[in-house]
Design a protein around this motif. Structure first.
Motif, PDB file in Angstrom:
ATOM      1  N   HIS A   1       4.001   5.241   5.366  1.00 55.80           N
ATOM      2  CA  HIS A   1       4.410   5.697   4.116  1.00 55.80           C
ATOM      3  C   HIS A   1       3.519   5.904   3.050  1.00 55.80           C
ATOM      4  O   HIS A   1       4.048   5.831   1.915  1.00 55.80           O
ATOM      5  CB  HIS A   1       5.857   4.913   3.790  1.00 55.80           C
ATOM      6  CG  HIS A   1       6.727   4.958   4.738  1.00 55.80           C
ATOM      7  ND1 HIS A   1       7.747   6.066   5.021  1.00 55.80           N
ATOM      8  CD2 HIS A   1       7.392   3.980   5.538  1.00 55.80           C
ATOM      9  CE1 HIS A   1       8.503   5.586   5.903  1.00 55.80           C
ATOM     10  NE2 HIS A   1       8.378   4.518   6.043  1.00 55.80           N
ATOM     11  N   GLY A   2       2.422   5.732   3.251  1.00 55.10           N
ATOM     12  CA  GLY A   2       1.197   5.773   2.122  1.00 55.10           C
ATOM     13  C   GLY A   2       1.146   4.513   1.790  1.00 55.10           C
ATOM     14  O   GLY A   2      -0.123   4.051   1.426  1.00 55.10           O
TER      15      GLY A   2
ATOM     16  N   ASP B   1      -0.769  -0.625  -0.068  1.00 54.59           N
ATOM     17  CA  ASP B   1      -1.088   0.150  -1.384  1.00 54.59           C
ATOM     18  C   ASP B   1      -2.346  -0.399  -2.031  1.00 54.59           C
ATOM     19  O   ASP B   1      -2.878  -1.625  -1.691  1.00 54.59           O
ATOM     20  CB  ASP B   1      -0.176  -0.139  -2.502  1.00 54.59           C
ATOM     21  CG  ASP B   1       0.088  -1.565  -2.837  1.00 54.59           C
ATOM     22  OD1 ASP B   1       0.690  -2.358  -2.144  1.00 54.59           O
ATOM     23  OD2 ASP B   1      -0.239  -1.770  -4.192  1.00 54.59           O
ATOM     24  N   ARG B   2      -3.075   0.623  -2.512  1.00 49.47           N
ATOM     25  CA  ARG B   2      -4.273   0.372  -3.071  1.00 49.47           C
ATOM     26  C   ARG B   2      -4.087   0.012  -4.592  1.00 49.47           C
ATOM     27  O   ARG B   2      -3.143   0.350  -5.092  1.00 49.47           O
ATOM     28  CB  ARG B   2      -5.312   1.457  -2.956  1.00 49.47           C
ATOM     29  CG  ARG B   2      -5.521   1.596  -1.493  1.00 49.47           C
ATOM     30  CD  ARG B   2      -6.206   3.153  -1.266  1.00 49.47           C
ATOM     31  NE  ARG B   2      -6.549   3.416   0.297  1.00 49.47           N
ATOM     32  CZ  ARG B   2      -6.921   4.456   0.737  1.00 49.47           C
ATOM     33  NH1 ARG B   2      -7.322   5.383  -0.330  1.00 49.47           N
ATOM     34  NH2 ARG B   2      -7.064   4.755   1.858  1.00 49.47           N
ATOM     35  N   PRO B   3      -5.111  -0.775  -5.098  1.00 51.53           N
ATOM     36  CA  PRO B   3      -5.073  -0.814  -6.661  1.00 51.53           C
ATOM     37  C   PRO B   3      -5.034   0.426  -7.374  1.00 51.53           C
ATOM     38  O   PRO B   3      -5.575   1.403  -7.311  1.00 51.53           O
ATOM     39  CB  PRO B   3      -6.527  -1.381  -6.969  1.00 51.53           C
ATOM     40  CG  PRO B   3      -7.124  -2.094  -5.874  1.00 51.53           C
ATOM     41  CD  PRO B   3      -6.448  -1.212  -4.670  1.00 51.53           C
ATOM     42  N   GLY B   4      -3.922   0.404  -8.191  1.00 50.16           N
ATOM     43  CA  GLY B   4      -3.491   1.581  -9.130  1.00 50.16           C
ATOM     44  C   GLY B   4      -2.561   2.437  -8.539  1.00 50.16           C
ATOM     45  O   GLY B   4      -1.888   3.394  -9.240  1.00 50.16           O
ATOM     46  N   ASP B   5      -2.332   2.388  -7.252  1.00 50.67           N
ATOM     47  CA  ASP B   5      -1.212   3.142  -6.504  1.00 50.67           C
ATOM     48  C   ASP B   5       0.177   3.083  -7.090  1.00 50.67           C
ATOM     49  O   ASP B   5       0.564   4.050  -7.600  1.00 50.67           O
ATOM     50  CB  ASP B   5      -1.228   2.894  -5.037  1.00 50.67           C
ATOM     51  CG  ASP B   5      -2.297   3.410  -4.283  1.00 50.67           C
ATOM     52  OD1 ASP B   5      -3.350   4.078  -4.716  1.00 50.67           O
ATOM     53  OD2 ASP B   5      -2.215   3.040  -2.976  1.00 50.67           O
ATOM     54  N   LEU B   6       0.778   1.913  -7.073  1.00 41.66           N
ATOM     55  CA  LEU B   6       1.953   1.635  -7.961  1.00 41.66           C
ATOM     56  C   LEU B   6       1.934   1.958  -9.282  1.00 41.66           C
ATOM     57  O   LEU B   6       3.228   2.761  -9.734  1.00 41.66           O
ATOM     58  CB  LEU B   6       2.489   0.288  -7.773  1.00 41.66           C
ATOM     59  CG  LEU B   6       2.487  -0.148  -6.074  1.00 41.66           C
ATOM     60  CD1 LEU B   6       2.830  -1.856  -6.181  1.00 41.66           C
ATOM     61  CD2 LEU B   6       3.316   0.832  -5.491  1.00 41.66           C
TER      62      LEU B   6
END
Length: 179
Positions: free
Chosen positions: A116-117, A139-144
């Motif tokens: 789901h990315g 998730d990667r830093p900044g994604d959320l």
């Protein structure tokens, strides 16, 4: 209003004991409380029930009602069975893959892992027909933060068009990423 957390989420079950046994065996969730009444406290209706509460971790509680005098459980025929589900977070993709093996060893059909990315998930059904999801964040830093920033514009566009906005299309471009 200052909501602190979800106190519990309640669903219906066919059999309280079977449900407790399943969630303990498959999901490692302990029974923390059982309440049984012959009358519904909020309405006074004469309708016996068993209300069970399971520890879903970190103060989260999943509850079920067994209602022996009610008609058999059904599903909302107008809603696809993939829509309504209960999702639980695991700590890693490795834990997700181990959980998948455990659930499959119980003889249950499992879908996934689905990418789901920002998280990967597996899906299966409990003995009551409730769809369960186990998810591991990737998730990667900044994604959320990026997703939160575009969420209002996405809702506005969806409201007008009823078509998927492209603000977060980058999520699905990560399909080949391992993490």
């Amino acid at each position: 209003m200052n909501i602190r957390k979800i106190h519990h989420v309640a669903y219906r079950c066919n059999d309280a004991k079977e449900t407790v046994d399943f969630y303990k065996r498959v999901m490692d969730m302990d029974l923390v409380l059982a309440i049984a009444e012959n009358e519904v406290p909020s309405t006074g209706a004469p309708d016996p029930y068993m209300h069970i509460f399971l520890d879903a971790g970190m103060g989260n509680v999943l509850a079920f009602f067994e209602l022996p005098n009610s008609p058999a459980m059904g599903r909302d025929a107008a809603t696809p069975d993939w829509v309504q589900h209960i999702a639980f977070e695991l700590g890693s993709v490795e834990e997700l893959l181990a959980a998948k093996a455990k659930v499959e060893a119980e003889g249950l059909d499992v879908v996934g892992p689905t990418h789901h990315g920002i998280f990967k998930s597996i899906y299966f059904f409990d003995p009551n027909g409730h769809r369960l999801e186990l998810a591991a964040n990737i998730d990667r830093p900044g994604d959320l933060e990026q997703l939160r920033e575009v969420a209002p514009a996405m809702i506005e566009e969806w409201s007008r068009t009823k078509r998927a906005p492209r603000h977060a299309a980058w999520l699905h471009e990560r399909q080949d990423d391992t993490e």
